[in-house]
Motif scaffolding. Structure first.
Motif: not given
Length: 159
Positions: A7-10, A28-32, A72-75
């Motif tokens: 995944l493309f995160v932040n 997002l929570r459990d794996d990253l 693109q995912i932004t948290t």
């Protein structure tokens, strides 16, 4: 079932191993270990899990990783830059726009999306845009104030 392997995160390409139907929030929570997005209702109704997908707000609890592969995912963790909070994050602190804090990351992410779309919203526009985010503590007036203040700060007008 297809397997998603990154995944493309932040702004980073991150390796994962998840079935395409797995919820983005779970990955997002459990794996990253990006725990800023919260599990609230699990139905996309409360907004606690809001992230940005290509700059648009999305409920990560009802979004599958297969649907966002390559996007693109932004948290909330990705908003600060150079050790400085995003203006919306800072405005939430300054306006004391949080009480228990559970909804805060989703509220901030929605506020960021609003200001990217409309850098000068009036109060009615803020309220309308934020309708999908629930604050059980009822800090709505401070949330609206924080977003208004952030809009001014982003234009260089301060609080």
């Amino acid at each position: 079932m297809a397997l998603v392997t990154e995944l493309f995160v932040n702004g980073k390409k991150l390796p994962i191993r998840a079935e395409s139907e797995t919820s983005l929030l779970s990955v997002l929570r459990d794996d990253l270990d990006l725990t800023g997005s919260k599990y609230g209702c699990g139905e996309g109704q409360c907004g606690a899990c809001t992230v940005l997908i290509g700059g648009s707000p999305a409920r990560s609890c009802i979004t599958s990783v297969g649907a966002v592969s390559g996007k693109q995912i932004t948290t909330i963790e990705g908003l600060e830059s150079g050790g400085r909070l995003h203006p919306v994050q800072q405005a939430f602190l300054d306006a004391e726009a949080l009480q228990c804090g559970y909804c805060t990351s989703g509220m901030i992410m929605s506020g960021v999306a609003l200001l990217a779309k409309n850098p000068n919203p009036d109060v009615k526009e803020i309220v309308r845009f934020m309708e999908g985010n629930v604050c059980r503590c009822g800090t709505y007036p401070r949330i609206v104030s924080a977003i208004s203040n952030a809009a001014r700060a982003m234009k260089g007008g301060g609080k």
